[in-house]
Design a protein around this motif. Structure first.
Motif, PDB file in Angstrom:
ATOM      1  N   MET A   1       0.849  -1.189   0.000  1.00  0.00           N
ATOM      2  CA  MET A   1       0.000   0.000   0.000  1.00  0.00           C
ATOM      3  C   MET A   1       0.882   1.236   0.000  1.00  0.00           C
ATOM      4  O   MET A   1       1.719   1.414   0.861  1.00  0.00           O
ATOM      5  N   HIS A 222      -2.536  -1.660  10.087  1.00  0.00           N
ATOM      6  CA  HIS A 222      -2.616  -3.086  10.387  1.00  0.00           C
ATOM      7  C   HIS A 222      -1.756  -3.843   9.372  1.00  0.00           C
ATOM      8  O   HIS A 222      -1.934  -3.677   8.149  1.00  0.00           O
ATOM      9  N   VAL A 229      -2.346  -3.976   5.324  1.00  0.00           N
ATOM     10  CA  VAL A 229      -3.614  -4.468   4.778  1.00  0.00           C
ATOM     11  C   VAL A 229      -4.794  -3.572   5.111  1.00  0.00           C
ATOM     12  O   VAL A 229      -5.849  -3.678   4.485  1.00  0.00           O
ATOM     13  N   ARG A 230      -4.612  -2.687   6.095  1.00  0.00           N
ATOM     14  CA  ARG A 230      -5.724  -1.827   6.477  1.00  0.00           C
ATOM     15  C   ARG A 230      -5.191  -0.623   7.229  1.00  0.00           C
ATOM     16  O   ARG A 230      -4.176  -0.708   7.929  1.00  0.00           O
ATOM     17  N   GLU A 231      -5.863   0.497   7.094  1.00  0.00           N
ATOM     18  CA  GLU A 231      -5.488   1.723   7.796  1.00  0.00           C
ATOM     19  C   GLU A 231      -6.726   2.318   8.436  1.00  0.00           C
ATOM     20  O   GLU A 231      -7.776   2.397   7.805  1.00  0.00           O
ATOM     21  N   GLU A 232      -6.591   2.736   9.687  1.00  0.00           N
ATOM     22  CA  GLU A 232      -7.676   3.413  10.404  1.00  0.00           C
ATOM     23  C   GLU A 232      -7.222   4.818  10.759  1.00  0.00           C
ATOM     24  O   GLU A 232      -6.169   4.991  11.366  1.00  0.00           O
TER      25      GLU A 232
END
Length: 235
Positions: A1, A222, A229-232
């Protein structure tokens, strides 16, 4: 990413960073194409299961390791290809570390442990003394300066470790599972201290497996199998 919009005020910038460990004929891809910007004053958490690559990423950010491929810019300067001596110099001046295992020197007092990074930098004695006392007072340890690590509780040792990390006023503070060896009360106290430092302008990157602590950061990445794989993002 990839970071979709590179930040003009990024203190940390990673571009397509990879880390491959080789043993005999086997290869382990610990990190794969990590691209990331961390702004000045940001509080970023890196979360994921054991073995996902988060500590490897923190080692690269802290100049304790080098990427196999890709670029790392710290404060606008390329640092991924620096030699060992230059990495050590930059690390000592610009990065503060807080480790899970405290990493205090057992035969040095709390005061001496905090003073040590400034000694390596040849900071004048009077300036060192002022900075050490200020750091120890900041973490609530000024009354225990003459105590050795073995005479301190786990929470107290971690407070000394935080003081050591911030004594030289580094622009970047890295915390690798800083609550991992603490009970919940002491863990919360250390996390409160990090939050206070962030509110005063510190740039913090925290590695944690605990979602309660990751949720304290303004942003969480994350990681799984060496990839983001993921962003908050939080308000």
């Amino acid at each position: 990413m990839r970071a979709p919009h590179p930040s003009p005020d990024a203190l940390v910038r990673l571009e397509c960073v990879q880390k491959v460990f080789r043993a005999r004929s086997a290869e382990t891809h610990a990190l794969s194409n990590i691209s990331l910007d961390v702004r000045r004053g940001e509080y970023l958490a890196i979360s994921g299961p054991s073995g996902c690559g988060k500590s490897t990423l923190l080692s690269i950010l802290g100049l304790l390791d080098v990427p196999t491929a890709g670029e790392y810019h710290l404060d606008g300067r390329p640092v991924s290809s620096l030699g060992a001596d230059e990495r050590a110099r930059v690390r000592g001046r610009e990065i503060g570390f807080v480790f899970q295992s405290f990493n205090l020197i057992g035969d040095l007092t709390a005061y001496d442990n905090v003073e040590l990074p400034l000694t390596y930098r040849d900071v004048p004695r009077a300036e060192r003394e002022h900075a050490v006392w200020a750091a120890l007072e900041r973490v609530g340890m000024a009354d225990l300066v003459d105590h050795y690590p073995s005479e301190l509780s786990g929470g107290e040792q971690q407070r000394v470790a935080v003081a050591r990390a911030l004594v030289g006023a580094p622009p970047l503070l890295l915390a690798d599972e800083p609550t991992g060896n603490l009970d919940s009360a002491n863990g919360d106290a250390v996390m409160d201290l990090l939050a206070d430092l962030h509110s005063e302008g510190a740039t913090i990157i925290l590695v944690t497996h605990d979602p309660r602590y990751a949720d304290r950061a303004g942003r969480t990445l994350h990681i799984l199998d060496g990839r983001i794989v993921r962003e908050e993002q939080r308000a």
